[in-house]
Design a protein around this motif. Structure first.
Motif, PDB file in Angstrom:
ATOM      1  N   VAL A 180     171.560  32.167  63.644  1.00  0.00           N
ATOM      2  CA  VAL A 180     172.296  31.988  64.910  1.00  0.00           C
ATOM      3  C   VAL A 180     172.282  30.556  65.449  1.00  0.00           C
ATOM      4  N   GLN A 184     158.833  41.507  64.267  1.00  0.00           N
ATOM      5  CA  GLN A 184     159.107  42.925  64.565  1.00  0.00           C
ATOM      6  C   GLN A 184     159.828  43.636  63.427  1.00  0.00           C
ATOM      7  N   ASP A 202     159.038  31.730  58.794  1.00  0.00           N
ATOM      8  CA  ASP A 202     159.775  31.181  59.932  1.00  0.00           C
ATOM      9  C   ASP A 202     159.491  29.690  60.032  1.00  0.00           C
ATOM     10  N   LEU A 203     160.451  29.000  60.687  1.00  0.00           N
ATOM     11  CA  LEU A 203     160.340  27.569  60.920  1.00  0.00           C
ATOM     12  C   LEU A 203     159.251  27.233  61.937  1.00  0.00           C
ATOM     13  N   ASN A 214     161.527  26.738  55.610  1.00  0.00           N
ATOM     14  CA  ASN A 214     162.858  26.379  56.092  1.00  0.00           C
ATOM     15  C   ASN A 214     163.901  27.032  55.181  1.00  0.00           C
ATOM     16  N   MET A 215     164.715  27.886  55.757  1.00  0.00           N
ATOM     17  CA  MET A 215     165.747  28.587  54.975  1.00  0.00           C
ATOM     18  C   MET A 215     166.750  27.651  54.321  1.00  0.00           C
TER      19      MET A 215
HETATM   20  C1  LIG Z   1     167.066  34.464  67.136  1.00  0.00           C
HETATM   21  S1  LIG Z   1     165.515  34.261  66.363  1.00  0.00           S
HETATM   22  C2  LIG Z   1     165.406  35.767  65.381  1.00  0.00           C
HETATM   23  C3  LIG Z   1     163.971  36.144  65.131  1.00  0.00           C
HETATM   24  C4  LIG Z   1     163.791  37.556  64.552  1.00  0.00           C
HETATM   25  N1  LIG Z   1     164.320  37.637  63.203  1.00  0.00           N
HETATM   26  C5  LIG Z   1     164.480  38.535  65.451  1.00  0.00           C
HETATM   27  O1  LIG Z   1     165.361  39.283  64.989  1.00  0.00           O
HETATM   28  O2  LIG Z   1     164.131  38.570  66.640  1.00  0.00           O
HETATM   29  C6  LIG Z   1     165.831  33.047  65.119  1.00  0.00           C
HETATM   30  C7  LIG Z   1     164.576  32.763  64.301  1.00  0.00           C
HETATM   31  O3  LIG Z   1     164.956  32.027  63.148  1.00  0.00           O
HETATM   32  C8  LIG Z   1     164.045  30.973  62.956  1.00  0.00           C
HETATM   33  N2  LIG Z   1     164.731  29.914  62.217  1.00  0.00           N
HETATM   34  C9  LIG Z   1     165.773  29.172  62.652  1.00  0.00           C
HETATM   35  N3  LIG Z   1     166.139  28.303  61.715  1.00  0.00           N
HETATM   36  C10 LIG Z   1     165.307  28.500  60.661  1.00  0.00           C
HETATM   37  C11 LIG Z   1     165.172  27.891  59.395  1.00  0.00           C
HETATM   38  N4  LIG Z   1     165.960  26.858  59.032  1.00  0.00           N
HETATM   39  N5  LIG Z   1     164.234  28.340  58.553  1.00  0.00           N
HETATM   40  C12 LIG Z   1     163.397  29.348  58.925  1.00  0.00           C
HETATM   41  N6  LIG Z   1     163.467  29.959  60.110  1.00  0.00           N
HETATM   42  C13 LIG Z   1     164.415  29.543  60.982  1.00  0.00           C
HETATM   43  C14 LIG Z   1     163.635  30.562  64.369  1.00  0.00           C
HETATM   44  O4  LIG Z   1     162.425  29.831  64.394  1.00  0.00           O
HETATM   45  C15 LIG Z   1     163.554  31.914  65.047  1.00  0.00           C
HETATM   46  O5  LIG Z   1     162.273  32.486  64.956  1.00  0.00           O
END
Ligand SMILES: C[S@@+](CC[C@H](N)C(=O)[O-])C[C@H]1O[C@@H](n2cnc3c(N)ncnc32)[C@H](O)[C@@H]1O
Length: 215
Positions: A118, A59, A75-76, A97-98
């Motif tokens: 988070v 979004q 995204d993961l 992976n961040m």
């Molecule tokens: C709370 S959601 C937020 C998604 C979106 N940015 C939003 O604002 O709605 C957290 C997102 O971070 C991704 N995520 C968590 N750890 C991650 C990582 N190490 N590398 C990449 N993405 C990650 C999760 O898969 C998830 O889609």
């Protein structure tokens, strides 16, 4: 110690469809998000590439695309990205992976990461900031958000699905100290109260940070 990355991935694979349905139009109801994202667009100007890390169903990637930004999402969770690709087929999304980015040093003009940290422990936030600093170009901008507080909450149900993951709140002193430790300049931290009835009632923070032009 870190939260297991597999647990985070499994959580978002499990709730991918429900997460997309719940959040895909959330910026419509959040005026501060819209102002902050417009400011990010002005700060980045015509510089590329720009990435939305932890983009979820995309979004924010979509909102920035509509403002004219050339941006991709990472995204993961492959299942969450299936939702993003279905919703926004013209935007490039890929897994990653961040905590272990595959981008070259100094490669990226801007990173946005809304609520992507988070599920990270403090050590993982430190590692993610280090990785993002590494891949940003000198002068590159990092905009991210988090929920303000000190708690870690274990979640076993999310959007009516069974999950097993921790959710972390952070205080702004910790975030700012960790950015500074990783050599970022903090441009501004903006905190706000929740929008009642629109979102989970936590205080939120948006941070603009920059990799210095000269180190
Ligand atoms: C709370 S959601 C937020 C998604 C979106 N940015 C939003 O604002 O709605 C957290 C997102 O971070 C991704 N995520 C968590 N750890 C991650 C990582 N190490 N590398 C990449 N993405 C990650 C999760 O898969 C998830 O889609």
């Amino acid at each position: 110690m870190g939260q297991e990355i597999k647990k985070i991935e499994t959580t978002y694979n499990t709730v991918a469809k429900e997460y997309a349905e719940t959040f895909f139009q959330e910026h419509d109801k959040k005026p501060m998000d819209r102002e902050i994202l417009k400011r990010f667009t002005r700060d980045i100007g015509s510089k590329t590439p720009v990435w939305d890390f932890g983009c979820g169903p995309g979004q924010t990637t979509k909102y920035l695309t509509d403002l004219g930004m050339d941006i991709c999402g990472m995204d993961l969770s492959p299942k969450v990205l299936e939702q993003a690709k279905k919703l926004y087929p013209d935007i490039h999304f890929q897994t990653g992976n961040m905590l272990k980015l595959t981008f070259e040093n100094n490669a990226i003009a801007g990173v946005v990461a809304f609520y992507a940290i988070v599920h990270f422990t403090k050590e993982q936030v430190d590692a993610a900031f280090g990785e993002i600093f590494r891949v940003l170009q000198p002068g590159g901008i990092f905009l991210f958000t988090y929920h303000i507080g000190d708690d870690t909450i274990h979640i076993d149900e999310f959007l009516d699905k069974k999950v097993d993951v921790d959710f972390m709140y952070f205080n702004t002193d910790f975030i700012e100290n960790t950015l500074t430790k990783n050599e970022f300049n903090i441009i501004e931290t903006i905190e706000r109260e929740p929008y009642p009835g629109v979102e989970v009632e936590t205080r939120r923070a948006y941070v603009f940070a920059q990799k210095p032009l000269v180190r």
